[in-house]
Design a protein around this motif. Structure first.
Motif, short mmCIF file in Angstrom:
data_model
loop_
_atom_site.label_atom_id
_atom_site.label_comp_id
_atom_site.label_asym_id
_atom_site.label_seq_id
_atom_site.Cartn_x
_atom_site.Cartn_y
_atom_site.Cartn_z
N TYR A 286 0.85 -1.20 0.00
CA TYR A 286 0.00 0.00 0.00
C TYR A 286 0.88 1.25 0.00
CZ TYR A 286 -3.22 3.61 1.54
OH TYR A 286 -3.94 4.77 1.62
N HIS A 287 1.88 1.27 0.86
CA HIS A 287 2.81 2.42 0.88
C HIS A 287 3.51 2.54 -0.48
CE1 HIS A 287 3.14 1.96 5.53
NE2 HIS A 287 2.05 2.62 5.16
N GLN A 288 3.86 1.40 -1.04
CA GLN A 288 4.55 1.41 -2.34
C GLN A 288 3.68 2.06 -3.42
OE1 GLN A 288 5.64 -1.93 -5.53
NE2 GLN A 288 6.77 -2.26 -3.64
N ARG A 289 2.40 1.65 -3.48
CA ARG A 289 1.50 2.25 -4.47
C ARG A 289 1.38 3.76 -4.24
NH1 ARG A 289 1.06 -1.18 -7.67
NH2 ARG A 289 -0.35 -2.94 -7.91
N CYS A 290 1.27 4.15 -2.95
CA CYS A 290 1.16 5.59 -2.64
C CYS A 290 2.41 6.33 -3.10
CB CYS A 290 0.99 5.82 -1.13
SG CYS A 290 -0.55 5.19 -0.46
N VAL B 93 -8.70 -7.31 -6.96
CA VAL B 93 -7.52 -8.03 -6.49
C VAL B 93 -7.25 -7.66 -5.03
CG1 VAL B 93 -5.06 -8.50 -6.89
CG2 VAL B 93 -6.58 -8.02 -8.83
N LEU B 94 -7.19 -8.70 -4.21
CA LEU B 94 -6.92 -8.53 -2.78
C LEU B 94 -5.47 -8.94 -2.56
CD1 LEU B 94 -8.33 -8.13 0.07
CD2 LEU B 94 -8.57 -10.62 0.10
N LYS B 95 -4.70 -8.05 -1.93
CA LYS B 95 -3.29 -8.37 -1.72
C LYS B 95 -2.90 -8.15 -0.28
CE LYS B 95 -1.48 -7.30 -6.28
NZ LYS B 95 -0.55 -6.49 -7.09
N SER B 96 -2.11 -9.04 0.22
CA SER B 96 -1.52 -8.82 1.52
C SER B 96 -0.49 -7.68 1.38
CB SER B 96 -0.91 -10.13 2.00
OG SER B 96 0.36 -9.93 2.47
N PHE C 9 -4.45 -5.59 4.44
CA PHE C 9 -4.76 -5.91 3.05
C PHE C 9 -4.89 -4.66 2.20
CE2 PHE C 9 -6.25 -10.17 4.44
CZ PHE C 9 -5.62 -10.92 3.46
N LEU C 10 -4.65 -4.86 0.94
CA LEU C 10 -4.79 -3.82 -0.08
C LEU C 10 -5.80 -4.35 -1.08
CD1 LEU C 10 -3.44 -1.43 -1.78
CD2 LEU C 10 -1.83 -3.14 -2.56
N LEU C 11 -6.67 -3.47 -1.55
CA LEU C 11 -7.66 -3.86 -2.53
C LEU C 11 -7.38 -3.05 -3.79
CD1 LEU C 11 -10.20 -5.68 -2.33
CD2 LEU C 11 -11.50 -3.62 -1.80
N GLY D 227 4.06 10.42 -9.56
CA GLY D 227 3.38 10.63 -10.84
C GLY D 227 3.50 9.41 -11.76
N LEU D 228 3.92 8.28 -11.20
CA LEU D 228 4.03 7.08 -12.03
C LEU D 228 2.65 6.40 -12.10
CD1 LEU D 228 7.48 5.69 -10.79
CD2 LEU D 228 6.98 7.17 -12.75
N PRO D 229 2.35 5.78 -13.25
CA PRO D 229 1.02 5.18 -13.42
C PRO D 229 0.88 3.87 -12.64
CG PRO D 229 2.39 4.74 -15.36
CD PRO D 229 3.21 5.62 -14.44
N VAL D 230 -0.14 3.79 -11.77
CA VAL D 230 -0.40 2.58 -10.98
C VAL D 230 -1.89 2.24 -11.08
CG1 VAL D 230 1.50 2.86 -9.33
CG2 VAL D 230 -0.70 3.95 -8.86
N PRO D 231 -2.26 0.98 -10.81
CA PRO D 231 -3.69 0.63 -10.77
C PRO D 231 -4.39 1.40 -9.65
CG PRO D 231 -2.31 -1.35 -10.80
CD PRO D 231 -1.39 -0.19 -10.57
N GLN D 232 -5.73 1.52 -9.76
CA GLN D 232 -6.54 2.10 -8.67
C GLN D 232 -6.43 1.19 -7.46
OE1 GLN D 232 -8.32 4.85 -8.92
NE2 GLN D 232 -8.82 5.14 -11.09
N PHE D 233 -6.30 1.79 -6.27
CA PHE D 233 -6.13 0.94 -5.09
C PHE D 233 -6.67 1.60 -3.84
CE2 PHE D 233 -2.73 3.24 -2.89
CZ PHE D 233 -2.37 4.15 -3.87
N PHE D 234 -6.97 0.77 -2.84
CA PHE D 234 -7.40 1.24 -1.52
C PHE D 234 -6.75 0.40 -0.44
CE2 PHE D 234 -11.21 2.09 -4.14
CZ PHE D 234 -11.35 3.44 -3.89
N ALA D 235 -6.52 0.99 0.70
CA ALA D 235 -6.15 0.18 1.86
C ALA D 235 -7.43 -0.41 2.41
CB ALA D 235 -5.49 1.06 2.92
N LEU D 236 -7.37 -1.65 2.82
CA LEU D 236 -8.58 -2.28 3.34
C LEU D 236 -8.58 -2.13 4.86
CD1 LEU D 236 -9.81 -5.58 1.80
CD2 LEU D 236 -10.80 -4.47 3.78
N ASP D 237 -8.83 -0.91 5.31
CA ASP D 237 -8.74 -0.67 6.75
C ASP D 237 -10.10 -0.76 7.42
OD1 ASP D 237 -9.48 1.49 5.28
OD2 ASP D 237 -7.89 2.82 6.01
N GLU D 238 -11.09 -0.09 6.84
CA GLU D 238 -12.40 -0.12 7.49
C GLU D 238 -13.33 -0.98 6.67
OE1 GLU D 238 -13.46 4.11 7.77
OE2 GLU D 238 -11.29 4.27 7.49
#
Ligand code: ADP
Length: 386
Positions: free
Chosen positions: A102-106, A139-142, A179-181, A112-123
């Motif tokens: 998650y930190h990596q995607r952020c 995609v669910l990722k640890s 988890f990261l979604l 400004g590098l292109p990454v997939p849409q993502f969310f932290a699965l916190d709540e």
């Protein structure tokens, strides 16, 4: 003579051996088991898990610089050593934004590098709205400690997602709050680039390759990827931006998605040598392993260019629980013209475990990816039981 400490003693450390000898460098390895591949090539081994910073303190006393073949380390504990003057290359600050996906995607998004849409699965309350935004499949990722598809799940519907999140074995091992979604990227191909940065800040990149995964595990790599010069330039620029912004010293592997309409997204960064660069041992003037040691020892970087028209690399993955060394299959594969078999000497085979790899060098007659794939399939038909 330089003594290089390597945290992790798997095949990535084992494959540094030839380069170390060539450069007159001694390797001291930190790894838990006497059966780990790199123990046999290390000058000395500190037997401890990679996240044991007390062991790394002992490692530090035995070498001039410490590097990583495995990033599942305890950065907070290592930073105490760094403050005491232990030299880590890459430096710990270059790893810090990357170890949690998650930190990596952020971080990548922030550059400004292109990454997939993502969310932290916190709540969990917000799960439904996040899913509505992303759509299925999702995609669910640890967030930490995922490798070879462990901890990556492609999920088709809400019931399966809830089931996964409630699955006790998963929550126990992976910790649900971590988890990261992210959106499922319907990629046309997966690509990767290996890049190295020297102490002086010089960057070299290897040819962009196509990687082929099955069940989220890399099966084959084709070098070079058949993509446009503009796409190559775009990917090289991503590598430059990333390595410069982190002030990396050493090799990084960058995994990417290529969409059907030619768009490139960054999937994942490996802050070390990477499976997608194994072809470089046989196909390039300077292998990724030599390049990494050159960088961390402060030597000038070598030439990363292909010395042949192309190459195809096939992983030899375990497909059973066994203690076999698969001598006869390896022998048969070695008889393929221009084949180079690398066997990691693991004493135990398990399904999906990386036991070795083969690189076949290609010439102008068989350099097209269709021929490369045919060669890969012939290797796999020898390797895997039908
Ligand atoms: P690991 O760290 O375990 O290698 P990755 O994030 O690289 O995990 O995922 C492994 C594989 O799973 C990728 O190579 C790709 O084939 C597939 N994958 C991962 N993320 C996505 C995604 N967002 N969309 C589609 N496929 C994905």
């Amino acid at each position: 003579m330089k003594r290089v400490g390597v945290i992790g003693g798997g095949q990535l450390a084992w494959m540094m051996a030839d380069a170390a000898q060539k450069l007159g460098v001694e390797l001291v390895v930190q790894t838990p088991s006497v059966h780990d591949p790199a123990v046999s090539i290390a000058k000395e081994t500190v037997f401890a898990p990679v996240d044991d910073a007390t062991a790394t303190e002992i490692l530090a006393q035995k070498c001039d610089v410490i590097t990583f073949e495995n990033e599942f380390v305890n950065l907070d504990a290592l930073s105490v050593l760094a403050h005491q003057g232990v030299c880590f290359r890459p430096r710990l600050e270059a790893l810090a934004p990357l170890l949690d996906k998650y930190h990596q995607r952020c971080y990548l998004g922030g550059l400004g590098l292109p990454v997939p849409q993502f969310f932290a699965l916190d709540e969990v309350e917000n799960l439904k709205s996040k899913i509505e935004y992303l759509g299925f499949p999702v995609v669910l990722k640890s967030r930490r400690h995922g490798y070879d598809g462990q901890g990556t799940f492609i999920i088709q519907d809400f019931a399966t997602l809830e089931q996964k999140l409630n699955d006790e074995t998963i929550t126990k091992t992976l910790n649900q709050s971590l988890f990261l979604l992210e959106e499922f990227v319907p990629f046309e191909r997966e690509l990767a680039i290996i890049a190295a940065r020297s102490v002086e800040g010089k960057i070299v990149t290897y040819p962009v390759v196509e990687t082929q995964q099955e069940q989220q595990v890399c099966r084959r790599v084709i070098a070079p990827a058949e993509i446009t010069p503009n796409q190559v330039a775009e990917i090289q620029a991503i590598a430059h931006t990333l390595l410069n912004s982190l002030e990396v010293v050493g090799i990084f592997g960058i995994e990417l998605f290529l969409s059907a309409d030619g768009k490139i997204l960054v999937n994942e960064i490996a802050p070390r040598t990477h499976n997608s660069g194994h072809f470089s041992i046989d196909a390039c003037e300077t292998s990724q392993f030599e390049q990494h040691l050159r960088a961390v020892c402060g030597l000038p970087l070598g030439n990363p260019a292909l010395q042949c028209a192309g190459a195809v690399m096939v992983n030899l993955l375990g497909y059973e629980n066994s203690h076999s060394d698969y001598q006869s299959q390896r022998q048969q594969i070695a008889e393929i013209p221009q084949a180079h078999v690398h066997w990691y000497g693991k004493t135990e085979s398990r399904p999906g475990r990386k036991l070795g790899h083969v690189t076949v060098l290609l010439d102008n007659q068989n350099r097209e990816s269709a021929s490369a794939i045919a060669i890969a399939h012939s290797i796999e038909s020898i390797w895997y039981p039908t």
